[in-house]
Design a protein around this motif. Structure first.
Motif, PDB file in Angstrom:
ATOM      1  N   ASN A 165      -3.436   0.904  -3.449  1.00  0.00           N
ATOM      2  CA  ASN A 165      -3.245  -0.495  -3.065  1.00  0.00           C
ATOM      3  C   ASN A 165      -2.662  -1.272  -4.241  1.00  0.00           C
ATOM      4  O   ASN A 165      -3.329  -1.532  -5.234  1.00  0.00           O
ATOM      5  CB  ASN A 165      -4.603  -1.071  -2.646  1.00  0.00           C
ATOM      6  CG  ASN A 165      -4.508  -2.460  -2.072  1.00  0.00           C
ATOM      7  OD1 ASN A 165      -3.535  -3.180  -2.331  1.00  0.00           O
ATOM      8  ND2 ASN A 165      -5.518  -2.845  -1.311  1.00  0.00           N
ATOM      9  N   SER A 198      -1.385  -4.338  -4.009  1.00  0.00           N
ATOM     10  CA  SER A 198      -1.285  -5.756  -3.643  1.00  0.00           C
ATOM     11  C   SER A 198      -1.481  -6.649  -4.855  1.00  0.00           C
ATOM     12  O   SER A 198      -2.152  -6.266  -5.819  1.00  0.00           O
ATOM     13  CB  SER A 198      -2.358  -6.093  -2.601  1.00  0.00           C
ATOM     14  OG  SER A 198      -2.265  -5.222  -1.495  1.00  0.00           O
ATOM     15  N   LEU A 223       0.851  -1.187   0.000  1.00  0.00           N
ATOM     16  CA  LEU A 223       0.000   0.000   0.000  1.00  0.00           C
ATOM     17  C   LEU A 223       0.885   1.234   0.000  1.00  0.00           C
ATOM     18  O   LEU A 223       1.827   1.333   0.781  1.00  0.00           O
ATOM     19  CB  LEU A 223      -0.875  -0.020   1.265  1.00  0.00           C
ATOM     20  CG  LEU A 223      -1.932   1.061   1.364  1.00  0.00           C
ATOM     21  CD1 LEU A 223      -3.104   0.745   0.453  1.00  0.00           C
ATOM     22  CD2 LEU A 223      -2.396   1.200   2.801  1.00  0.00           C
ATOM     23  N   PHE A 228      -5.279  -5.913  -8.101  1.00  0.00           N
ATOM     24  CA  PHE A 228      -6.663  -5.575  -7.766  1.00  0.00           C
ATOM     25  C   PHE A 228      -6.999  -4.225  -8.392  1.00  0.00           C
ATOM     26  O   PHE A 228      -6.715  -3.167  -7.814  1.00  0.00           O
ATOM     27  CB  PHE A 228      -6.845  -5.547  -6.245  1.00  0.00           C
ATOM     28  CG  PHE A 228      -6.562  -6.871  -5.581  1.00  0.00           C
ATOM     29  CD1 PHE A 228      -7.543  -7.849  -5.523  1.00  0.00           C
ATOM     30  CD2 PHE A 228      -5.311  -7.142  -5.042  1.00  0.00           C
ATOM     31  CE1 PHE A 228      -7.296  -9.079  -4.920  1.00  0.00           C
ATOM     32  CE2 PHE A 228      -5.048  -8.358  -4.435  1.00  0.00           C
ATOM     33  CZ  PHE A 228      -6.040  -9.335  -4.373  1.00  0.00           C
ATOM     34  N   GLN A 261      -8.761  -1.478  -6.574  1.00  0.00           N
ATOM     35  CA  GLN A 261      -8.071  -0.970  -5.382  1.00  0.00           C
ATOM     36  C   GLN A 261      -6.974   0.037  -5.716  1.00  0.00           C
ATOM     37  O   GLN A 261      -6.405   0.663  -4.833  1.00  0.00           O
ATOM     38  CB  GLN A 261      -7.434  -2.145  -4.623  1.00  0.00           C
ATOM     39  CG  GLN A 261      -8.433  -3.061  -3.938  1.00  0.00           C
ATOM     40  CD  GLN A 261      -8.975  -2.444  -2.670  1.00  0.00           C
ATOM     41  OE1 GLN A 261      -8.306  -1.619  -2.045  1.00  0.00           O
ATOM     42  NE2 GLN A 261     -10.190  -2.800  -2.300  1.00  0.00           N
TER      43      GLN A 261
HETATM   44  C1  LIG Z   1      -5.684  -4.105  -0.847  1.00  0.00           C
HETATM   45  O1  LIG Z   1      -6.583  -4.838  -1.639  1.00  0.00           O
HETATM   46  C2  LIG Z   1      -6.754  -6.197  -1.281  1.00  0.00           C
HETATM   47  C3  LIG Z   1      -7.701  -6.834  -2.286  1.00  0.00           C
HETATM   48  O2  LIG Z   1      -8.941  -6.214  -2.288  1.00  0.00           O
HETATM   49  C4  LIG Z   1      -7.266  -6.315   0.103  1.00  0.00           C
HETATM   50  O3  LIG Z   1      -7.361  -7.659   0.497  1.00  0.00           O
HETATM   51  C5  LIG Z   1      -6.355  -5.567   1.069  1.00  0.00           C
HETATM   52  O4  LIG Z   1      -6.880  -5.576   2.349  1.00  0.00           O
HETATM   53  C6  LIG Z   1      -6.143  -4.139   0.580  1.00  0.00           C
HETATM   54  N1  LIG Z   1      -5.141  -3.534   1.453  1.00  0.00           N
HETATM   55  C7  LIG Z   1      -5.383  -2.425   2.147  1.00  0.00           C
HETATM   56  C8  LIG Z   1      -4.286  -1.985   3.030  1.00  0.00           C
HETATM   57  O5  LIG Z   1      -6.412  -1.801   2.052  1.00  0.00           O
END
Ligand SMILES: *[C@@H]1O[C@H](CO)[C@@H](O)[C@H](O)[C@H]1NC(C)=O
Length: 400
Positions: free
Chosen positions: A99, A101, A43, A91, A94
């Motif tokens: 984000n 990830s 993040l 994602f 996101q």
């Molecule tokens: C980033 O996105 C993923 C997938 O939706 C999620 O699991 C994760 O919690 C998110 N991370 C944050 C820090 O919001």
């Protein structure tokens, strides 16, 4: 220039926070079971990443996933490492939250390692490390000193004429050659065997006798001659047998003290303490920790002078295990309650004062008796013990 700088500073704040949360260890750690999916978190503040760039690498070299303003490895960007083809996604929804990830599907043992999530356009350049641990699906747990069977079943085909190789990390454990010969790795000499009669059923399992703590780890069962070659992973956990209770000896008992000796054995680093019934740790003398194999022992001496229950507590930090032995000590000279001790002291003090008064009186008497003047002396009005005084004086008169 100026507004740009401000926004960078503002973005840094959440970055630092994330780092405090996640970088306190060496890296964020994600543990998954072989074959399941892993989400590797990354993040970068509240920055919108849609038009930006981020890059995931494994062990600083393998290209895992790169996103650059909408172009990434799943929509035509070349350069992704063979190992990750078709298994990594980001994602999309996101991205606007910063984000970055990714998800790795159907994890393999080889996916274990350190991943970096890099923002090359960010000033200052920002990289996060995430450690992925892929654990074998098959786990064998045994107690130290017992035997462990590590399963490996390849097919229903006869494998008596096949090479199969057991390794632990890079270390040889057991090799079965095509001519039926077998060899054992240096740490396993005389301790590993296979199941000869099961080979015809495709069973390449092995048995390790008298397992040690050091045998714990990830084992692989490899068929190098198969096309393609096949490898199976098994995790072996050798748990400590129940650590024995410490032993308490009382080599010396006297009327007002008792010497207690505690002997404890366990996994180093071992901590041994004497505690009283109020759970206070007592000052005691310890021998240095002496290690032998994966065990160590400590002897702890204490001289106690109070009636109480005393516990010798042995803590094995490594396996968060604590065990104790207890003994009751009765000290004759001392009363069990501290309150009674106070009473006892009181008696001694009162006794001493009375004794002192008595001595003073006797000394007074003697002085008066030995002086002739005293004999003629008139009883004082303020003399509060006239009766006692008179008698010896009379006796002295007779003697004179
Ligand atoms: C980033 O996105 C993923 C997938 O939706 C999620 O699991 C994760 O919690 C998110 N991370 C944050 C820090 O919001």
């Amino acid at each position: 220039m100026s507004p740009q700088r401000t926004s960078t500073t503002m973005e840094l704040l959440p970055l630092v926070c994330l780092c405090l949360l996640s970088c306190s260890g060496d890296a964020v750690r994600v543990v998954v079971e072989e074959g399941s999916d892993a989400v590797l978190p990354c993040l970068i503040s509240t920055e919108d990443l849609e038009g930006n760039k981020f890059d995931w690498k494994k062990d600083d070299q393998k290209e895992v996933f790169m996103y650059d303003a909408g172009i990434h490895h799943n929509n035509g960007r070349p350069g992704q490492d063979e190992q990750f083809k078709g298994r990594v996604s980001h994602f999309q929804d996101q991205l606007m939250n910063g984000n970055a990830s990714i998800k790795i599907t159907r994890t393999k043992m080889a996916d274990s390692g350190t991943y970096s999530c890099d923002f090359p356009r960010h000033q200052p350049r920002q990289t996060f490390n995430i450690e992925l641990v892929v654990d074998p699906r098959i786990k064998v747990v045994v107690k130290e000193d017992s035997d462990a069977v590590l399963p490996c079943l390849i097919s229903n085909n006869d494998i008596s004429g096949q090479v199969f190789d057991w390794k632990k990390g890079g270390q040889d454990v057991f090799i079965h050659y095509s001519d039926g010969r077998t060899t054992q790795g240096p740490d396993f000499t005389g301790r590993v065997s296979h199941f000869q009669h099961q080979l015809q059923n495709g069973n390449a399992s092995i048995k390790i006798r008298k397992t040690k703590m050091a045998d714990s780890g990830i084992y692989s069962c490899i068929f190098p001659d198969l096309r393609p070659s096949q490898t199976f992973y098994i995790k072996l956990d050798v748990a400590f047998g129940a650590a024995p209770e410490p032993t308490i000896h009382r080599p010396r008992d006297t009327k007002d003290s008792s010497l207690l000796q505690c002997e404890a054995h366990g996994v180093p680093p071992l901590k041994v303490e004497w505690k009283d019934s109020d759970n206070n740790t007592l000052k005691s003398e310890s021998t240095p920790e002496s290690e032998k194999g994966d065990r160590s022992s400590i002897t702890l001496n204490i001289t106690v002078t109070k009636t109480d229950n005393y516990r010798c507590v042995a803590t094995q930090k490594k396996i968060s295990h604590q065990i104790f032995a207890e003994t009751s000590v009765y000290i004759q000279g001392a009363a069990p309650e501290p309150g009674s001790n106070g009473w006892f002291t009181g008696f001694v003090v009162v006794g001493a004062v009375l004794g002192l008064v008595f001595i003073v009186l006797i000394v007074k008497k003697c002085r008066k008796g030995s002086t002739p003047v005293a004999a003629n002396r008139q009883p004082d009005a303020d003399d509060d013990t006239p009766m006692i005084e008179t008698e010896p004086v009379l006796v002295l008169h007779h003697a004179g």
